[in-house]
Design an enzyme around this catalytic site. Sequence first.
Site, short mmCIF file in Angstrom:
data_model
loop_
_atom_site.label_atom_id
_atom_site.label_comp_id
_atom_site.label_asym_id
_atom_site.label_seq_id
_atom_site.Cartn_x
_atom_site.Cartn_y
_atom_site.Cartn_z
CD GLU A 297 35.99 44.67 41.54
OE1 GLU A 297 36.47 43.85 40.71
OE2 GLU A 297 36.65 45.62 41.99
CE LYS B 13 50.29 52.18 45.68
NZ LYS B 13 49.11 51.36 45.50
NE ARG C 149 36.30 44.68 35.48
CZ ARG C 149 37.61 44.82 35.60
NH1 ARG C 149 38.24 44.16 36.53
NH2 ARG C 149 38.26 45.59 34.77
C1 LIG Z 1 37.97 46.63 38.86
C2 LIG Z 1 38.64 47.57 39.82
N1 LIG Z 1 38.47 47.40 41.15
C3 LIG Z 1 39.05 48.25 42.01
C4 LIG Z 1 39.82 49.27 41.57
C5 LIG Z 1 40.42 50.27 42.55
N2 LIG Z 1 41.87 50.23 42.51
C6 LIG Z 1 42.60 51.13 41.83
S1 LIG Z 1 44.23 50.86 41.93
C7 LIG Z 1 43.99 49.55 42.95
C8 LIG Z 1 45.17 48.81 43.48
C9 LIG Z 1 45.98 48.28 42.40
O1 LIG Z 1 47.09 47.64 42.94
P1 LIG Z 1 48.29 47.27 42.00
O2 LIG Z 1 47.78 46.71 40.74
O3 LIG Z 1 49.23 46.44 42.79
O4 LIG Z 1 48.92 48.66 41.63
P2 LIG Z 1 49.74 49.67 42.56
O5 LIG Z 1 48.79 50.78 42.90
O6 LIG Z 1 50.20 48.94 43.78
O7 LIG Z 1 50.85 50.11 41.72
C10 LIG Z 1 42.64 49.33 43.20
C11 LIG Z 1 42.09 48.29 44.07
C12 LIG Z 1 39.97 49.41 40.17
N3 LIG Z 1 40.68 50.40 39.64
N4 LIG Z 1 39.39 48.54 39.33
#
Ligand SMILES: Cc1ncc(C[n+]2csc(CCOP(=O)(O)OP(=O)(O)O)c2C)c(N)n1
Length: 638
Positions: free
Chosen positions: A371, A285, A399
């Site tokens: 969630e 990242k 959700r």
């Molecule tokens: C249902 C839901 N919960 C929380 C989030 C907030 N959120 C956005 S990106 C993220 C992290 C995602 O991590 P990953 O899939 O590993 O992607 P990266 O950002 O590391 O590329 C979170 C928790 C979301 N978008 N959707």
Amino acid sequence: MSSVPSTPLLDRIASPEDLRRLAEADLRQVADELRLDLVDAVSRTGGHLGAGLGVVELTVAIHAVFDTPRDRLIWDVGHQAYPHKILTGRRDAMRTVRQENGLSGFAKRTESEYDPFGAGHSSTSISAGLGMAVASELSGKANHVIAVIGDGAMSAGMAYEAMNNAGTLDARLIVILNDNDMSIAPPVGAMSAYLARLVSGKTYRSFRDRAKAVTRRLPDFMREGARRTEEYTRGFFTGGTMFEELGFYYVGPIDGHDLEHLLPVLKNVRDTGDGPVLVHVVTKKGKGYGPAEASADKYHGVSKFDVVTGTQAKAKSNAPSYTKVFAETLVQEARDDEKIVAINAAMPDGTGLDLFGEAYPTRTFDVGIAEQHAVTFAAGLASEGYKPFVAIYSTFLQRAYDQIVHDVAIQHLPVRFAIDRAGFVGADGPTHAGSFDTGFLCPLPGMVVMAAADEAELRHMVRTAVVYDDGPISFRYPRGNGTGIDLPERGKALEIGRGRIVKEGTKAAILSFGARLADAMAAAEDLEGFGLSTTVADARFAKPLDTDLVRRLAQNHEVLVLLEEGASGGFAAQVLEHCARHGLLDHGLKIRPMTMPDRFVDHAAPDAMLRQSGLDRAGIVETVFHALGDSAKRVLQA
Ligand SMILES: Cc1ncc(C[n+]2csc(CCOP(=O)(O)OP(=O)(O)O)c2C)c(N)n1
């Protein structure tokens, strides 16, 4: 960051077609330019950065190998799609990203044919991709469907539901697991440990090193062949991976920043086999931009920043954020009450619960992007006499609705819902707006539904939720900074179902639920200026309603405005229903609900979203004038 040779190849790429015309040897340069362009664009607008930087090579490789948009490419969450936007004809518009009338910060169907599925919430891509893959088979189209999903998003149940189904349907779906060992915060849970084992395993390292060494020694013409071997693309993990158990053909792990690894693997996957495939790609990242690599969580989403120093612009307000007030108050309350525990779903920083975790590490639970589980997990804790505070953004709580109904409300368990980001959230747009929580919570028998008018009220509501142990209780509060009101040292428990009059008047009344109160007060001032005496009240509770307060306002004013920053079906609907049931509308009361409009309001600055929705100070004044009609004219003429 690496320097880029003088002729920018990116200038020649108006669409992925142009990218596919380039020699493979040029793609490294494209990736380097893309990375620079991305950093520059986001430094001017703010937005999601770290995730996009991590998928630069992957984005180039996918568009180079697959026939997008005929082949469908779905980005889970969509926050990492900025490099994809740059390559798919939106480069010039990148400096408008997340601004009013500009590009969305996520993938969006209405924005481009290269965005076949929109998102914002996580973990939907495999389900959507499977649907597309089946549609493709049913219609005999024979195109590919590629879903790119992060290791964080892979922690949500829906991803497994989809994989489980994909294994059975045996449809041709390519899932690319983008494993950067980060969610927004460091990832949690057994899945992340499992991926870490795969990546750090001796076999992976020795395989990679060996593969590299072998291909380096081969003459050019043979290298390609070597890369295409089953062994190279698949690794040595035959049998036993969890993904294979689910019916996927597992490929990897491979280095997601090395185009020499990515391109042959993706081509192989494109050209061979059927049934679902999972390509496990390891990335970093923030890759290629020092500050973002060093602090992946802080550079997940950024405000405008200085590219050289990495310093981000700070918000102007001196008032504390609602999130911080919530977290500090809970930390304070937990000192005296060891039954208080706190739960978040992959958002320790966003919900402020990282503070709680520092103070009470054993009483804090980050359950991952889960969630639904968070809510039922809290219900379990509550059933054993704990006081769980579940801190989830309004939009993500959607959700967990069945869990709120079935596991919490029906069993009348005292789970406390701290609902952050209630109302418009600005740049993240409609997928992230907190619109529906009041509407979906109020119909539930026994649910207490509160909204904080300012940060002092929030402190009182946290205290109220600590003390109230008779069933589920919720309080909503907005994104951003509070009003700057003096904060009481300690919160005091509010009487359940009791609102307050903030300002007495005679002609019109504004009954506000939540943080629109400040604008209600400002509007009242304007109305007074026009000679219209105005009462302003803070309902505090949508459920149970302060029925005395509603009756007094209804009986003693010509107009009653009901104000909330939520969709229709929420607070105003509760008051209207109460008034209708109890005959309070029978005497000619001019009652006017003010809610979000019946459309998804596009991203813009929060003030602009409020203005467009008529929920700002001017909108309130206008609503009162319209309601009064001739009677207002008479006042103005007097
Ligand atoms: C249902 C839901 N919960 C929380 C989030 C907030 N959120 C956005 S990106 C993220 C992290 C995602 O991590 P990953 O899939 O590993 O992607 P990266 O950002 O590391 O590329 C979170 C928790 C979301 N978008 N959707």
